[in-house]
Design a protein around this motif. Structure first.
Motif, PDB file in Angstrom:
ATOM      1  N   ILE A   1     -47.227-115.892  -3.993  1.00  0.00           N
ATOM      2  CA  ILE A   1     -46.959-117.008  -4.921  1.00  0.00           C
ATOM      3  C   ILE A   1     -47.950-118.131  -4.635  1.00  0.00           C
ATOM      4  O   ILE A   1     -48.230-118.427  -3.463  1.00  0.00           O
ATOM      5  N   ALA A   2     -48.477-118.734  -5.682  1.00  0.00           N
ATOM      6  CA  ALA A   2     -49.200-120.003  -5.538  1.00  0.00           C
ATOM      7  C   ALA A   2     -48.216-121.105  -5.907  1.00  0.00           C
ATOM      8  O   ALA A   2     -47.769-121.172  -7.045  1.00  0.00           O
ATOM      9  N   VAL A   3     -47.834-121.923  -4.930  1.00  0.00           N
ATOM     10  CA  VAL A   3     -46.887-122.996  -5.218  1.00  0.00           C
ATOM     11  C   VAL A   3     -47.654-124.317  -5.332  1.00  0.00           C
ATOM     12  O   VAL A   3     -48.265-124.785  -4.365  1.00  0.00           O
ATOM     13  N   LYS A   4     -47.626-124.886  -6.524  1.00  0.00           N
ATOM     14  CA  LYS A   4     -48.271-126.187  -6.730  1.00  0.00           C
ATOM     15  C   LYS A   4     -47.260-127.295  -6.445  1.00  0.00           C
ATOM     16  O   LYS A   4     -46.147-127.259  -6.960  1.00  0.00           O
ATOM     17  N   LEU A   5     -47.678-128.251  -5.625  1.00  0.00           N
ATOM     18  CA  LEU A   5     -46.875-129.454  -5.395  1.00  0.00           C
ATOM     19  C   LEU A   5     -47.522-130.570  -6.201  1.00  0.00           C
ATOM     20  O   LEU A   5     -48.706-130.872  -5.992  1.00  0.00           O
ATOM     21  N   VAL A   6     -46.779-131.165  -7.105  1.00  0.00           N
ATOM     22  CA  VAL A   6     -47.348-132.176  -8.001  1.00  0.00           C
ATOM     23  C   VAL A   6     -46.565-133.481  -7.850  1.00  0.00           C
ATOM     24  O   VAL A   6     -45.336-133.479  -7.892  1.00  0.00           O
ATOM     25  N   TYR A   7     -47.299-134.580  -7.681  1.00  0.00           N
ATOM     26  CA  TYR A   7     -46.695-135.881  -7.393  1.00  0.00           C
ATOM     27  C   TYR A   7     -47.451-136.924  -8.213  1.00  0.00           C
ATOM     28  O   TYR A   7     -48.581-137.261  -7.896  1.00  0.00           O
ATOM     29  N   THR A   8     -46.824-137.376  -9.306  1.00  0.00           N
ATOM     30  CA  THR A   8     -47.491-138.384 -10.148  1.00  0.00           C
ATOM     31  C   THR A   8     -46.830-139.746  -9.960  1.00  0.00           C
ATOM     32  O   THR A   8     -45.683-139.842  -9.548  1.00  0.00           O
ATOM     33  N   ARG A   9     -47.586-140.804 -10.283  1.00  0.00           N
ATOM     34  CA  ARG A   9     -47.130-142.158  -9.954  1.00  0.00           C
ATOM     35  C   ARG A   9     -45.874-142.561 -10.713  1.00  0.00           C
ATOM     36  O   ARG A   9     -44.985-143.190 -10.146  1.00  0.00           O
ATOM     37  N   GLY A  10     -45.810-142.257 -11.991  1.00  0.00           N
ATOM     38  CA  GLY A  10     -44.645-142.679 -12.782  1.00  0.00           C
ATOM     39  C   GLY A  10     -45.030-142.841 -14.227  1.00  0.00           C
ATOM     40  O   GLY A  10     -45.697-141.970 -14.789  1.00  0.00           O
ATOM     41  N   ALA A  11     -44.626-143.925 -14.864  1.00  0.00           N
ATOM     42  CA  ALA A  11     -44.910-144.127 -16.283  1.00  0.00           C
ATOM     43  C   ALA A  11     -45.815-145.336 -16.465  1.00  0.00           C
ATOM     44  O   ALA A  11     -45.616-146.371 -15.833  1.00  0.00           O
ATOM     45  N   GLU A  12     -46.801-145.195 -17.322  1.00  0.00           N
ATOM     46  CA  GLU A  12     -47.750-146.274 -17.612  1.00  0.00           C
ATOM     47  C   GLU A  12     -47.007-147.499 -18.159  1.00  0.00           C
ATOM     48  O   GLU A  12     -46.240-147.389 -19.119  1.00  0.00           O
ATOM     49  N   GLY A  13     -47.247-148.623 -17.512  1.00  0.00           N
ATOM     50  CA  GLY A  13     -46.669-149.873 -18.010  1.00  0.00           C
ATOM     51  C   GLY A  13     -45.163-149.981 -17.831  1.00  0.00           C
ATOM     52  O   GLY A  13     -44.537-150.846 -18.423  1.00  0.00           O
ATOM     53  N   ASP A  14     -44.551-149.092 -17.057  1.00  0.00           N
ATOM     54  CA  ASP A  14     -43.100-149.138 -16.851  1.00  0.00           C
ATOM     55  C   ASP A  14     -42.788-148.840 -15.384  1.00  0.00           C
ATOM     56  O   ASP A  14     -42.522-147.699 -15.008  1.00  0.00           O
ATOM     57  N   PRO A  15     -42.830-149.888 -14.532  1.00  0.00           N
ATOM     58  CA  PRO A  15     -42.676-149.678 -13.088  1.00  0.00           C
ATOM     59  C   PRO A  15     -41.288-149.170 -12.708  1.00  0.00           C
ATOM     60  O   PRO A  15     -41.081-148.735 -11.572  1.00  0.00           O
ATOM     61  N   ASP A  16     -40.326-149.212 -13.660  1.00  0.00           N
ATOM     62  CA  ASP A  16     -38.979-148.746 -13.336  1.00  0.00           C
ATOM     63  C   ASP A  16     -38.867-147.227 -13.308  1.00  0.00           C
ATOM     64  O   ASP A  16     -37.898-146.683 -12.776  1.00  0.00           O
ATOM     65  N   VAL A  17     -39.856-146.554 -13.922  1.00  0.00           N
ATOM     66  CA  VAL A  17     -39.811-145.091 -13.914  1.00  0.00           C
ATOM     67  C   VAL A  17     -40.293-144.582 -12.555  1.00  0.00           C
ATOM     68  O   VAL A  17     -41.360-144.957 -12.081  1.00  0.00           O
TER      69      VAL A  17
END
Lengths: 282, 282
Positions: free
Chosen positions: A87-103
């Motif tokens: 298996i190739a397991v991708k770990l993906v971690y994105t900052r959140g939502a543009e212009g919406d720090p609550d996400v």
């Protein structure tokens, strides 16, 4: 076969959408990732992958990842996998939502099958081309905002380089610095064999420290090789006894042709390095 | 207030997910985008934005975009907008799904409000810092795989540069080439005024041709300015009569401080350029 796990331990359906259209991963390639190889239910080099995820996150000023939660997510993928042994397991971690720090940041582990092309390349080797990355070898330390030591989601250039290789009749790329020194592949680390010494370029020239490269070096050293992390000029590759690209999913892949010219036959070295590498996980 | 429209004319809910976890936009920053300013229901420079979207797509070997469908999507956003008079409409076009060529490219137009910080910057001006982009000015033509003329979704470096500016007490960045020549901002084009001449760096040094810059040049020329697209050295900025960053949402924003040092007071020039720029859309 695909398995999707989130950090809270829940599973998702990989064919369903989970990412908002304003996610910074989509809009800005603003996030980090890792690809972990799992063989027969055992993840390889998971510790180093998670450490690198944390280092990448720090370079992007992302909140420190909860490494235990990530580890559990990888295990959830493994526990729910009903496909082939790798298996190739991708770990993906994105900052959140543009212009919406609550996400909140979006984090997931996605298990995928190994591409047939990659399996063929492992067995048969590949043709590669060198492509100028446009940077001098001293830039990484001078300009940390270029994120050269981080594994970010901004891989459009890496993908474009691979398409350029295809146009030139090759399957992969070795990036070079403006002074002609060897950097890395778009998704791999470069290894060079000369006699019983194995070389790789040092991370401080603006490349990603390779988890698989480190594993291969450790294995090779045990098998009597000398290993060196030092600058390599692209010219040296042509006269080397072996040139290889290392990464989690491609393991150690032999480069048999560079810029259209055949390299030295490195099948024996390749077999030896692969055996040493695999023996660590037996 | 946000409005999401797809190319088939349907609306979406921006708070819901529409993007798969294996989308190449998320996993690889592999796609292109534009940001179009809409004022009082009228999009500005929509033709040039769509042309640039098509050029970016071609540089990434993406299928040619259906520009009429994109134009309709922008109109759908405008028709359904119930917010303030200005909208930033993002056009996002990602390649599809990693390892699954059957998944179609994902395309959408997302209308968002203008950030308060950007509105304040328009009115009050900003402090900027110069940051080394690591490239020589001749790299773009030599290495098209670096995608320097394409507006890709891989903006992690652009975002990191803006965070670096913040750390240095500034609000924006002017990237410089390794020879000290001025490139562009992470999300803007650089303009410089000297006497009655307006300068901007030429696109062939590896920057994005600016839609707003072109509009401002057209307006300035009508108002009696000479306009020149030629290399600018970062040193020249310090002694210029005015330095500005131009982009759709920030329009023409005045740089009042560079690397911590105040620049010449350019409020009159700024007012004149803004008036000429706005008059085109009255």
């Amino acid at each position: 076969m695909r398995v999707l796990a989130f950090l809270d331990g829940t599973l998702g359906d990989p064919a369903q959408p989970y990412v908002r259209v304003d996610n910074t991963g989509v809009l800005r390639g603003d996030g980090v990732f890792e690809t972990v190889l799992v063989v027969d239910g055992k993840p390889r080099e998971l510790g180093p992958h998670l450490d690198r995820l944390a280092r990448s996150a720090a370079l992007l000023d992302l909140p420190e990842p909860d490494l235990e939660a990530w580890e559990r997510a990888v295990q959830t993928v493994i526990d729910n996998w009903r496909g082939p042994s790798e298996i190739a397991v991708k770990l993906v971690y994105t900052r959140g939502a543009e212009g919406d720090p609550d996400v909140e940041p979006l984090c997931y582990a996605l298990g995928m099958e190994i591409d047939e092309k990659i399996k063929r390349a492992r067995a048969e080797g590949i043709a590669a081309v060198t492509l100028d990355r446009g940077f001098g070898p001293d830039i990484a330390e001078r300009a940390p905002w270029l994120l050269l030591g981080a594994k970010t989601l901004s891989y459009a250039v890496n993908m474009a380089a691979l398409r350029e290789a295809e146009r030139r009749g090759a399957q992969d790329v070795i990036f070079t610095a403006t002074d002609g020194s060897v950097l890395e592949g778009p998704t791999s680390t470069v290894l060079m064999a000369k006699g019983r010494t194995l070389y790789t370029p040092p991370p401080n020239i603006g490349i990603l420290p390779g988890t698989t490269q480190r594993s291969v070096f450790r294995a090779a050293q045990k098998a009597g090789w000398t290993v060196k992390s030092e600058p390599i000029s692209a010219d040296e590759l042509v006269s080397a006894d072996g040139v290889f690209l290392a990464s989690s999913v491609r393991k150690v892949t032999r480069v048999h042709t560079l810029n259209g010219k055949p390299l030295a036959d490195s099948r024996d070295i390749h077999a030896e390095l692969c055996e040493a590498y695999e023996a660590q996980y037996a």
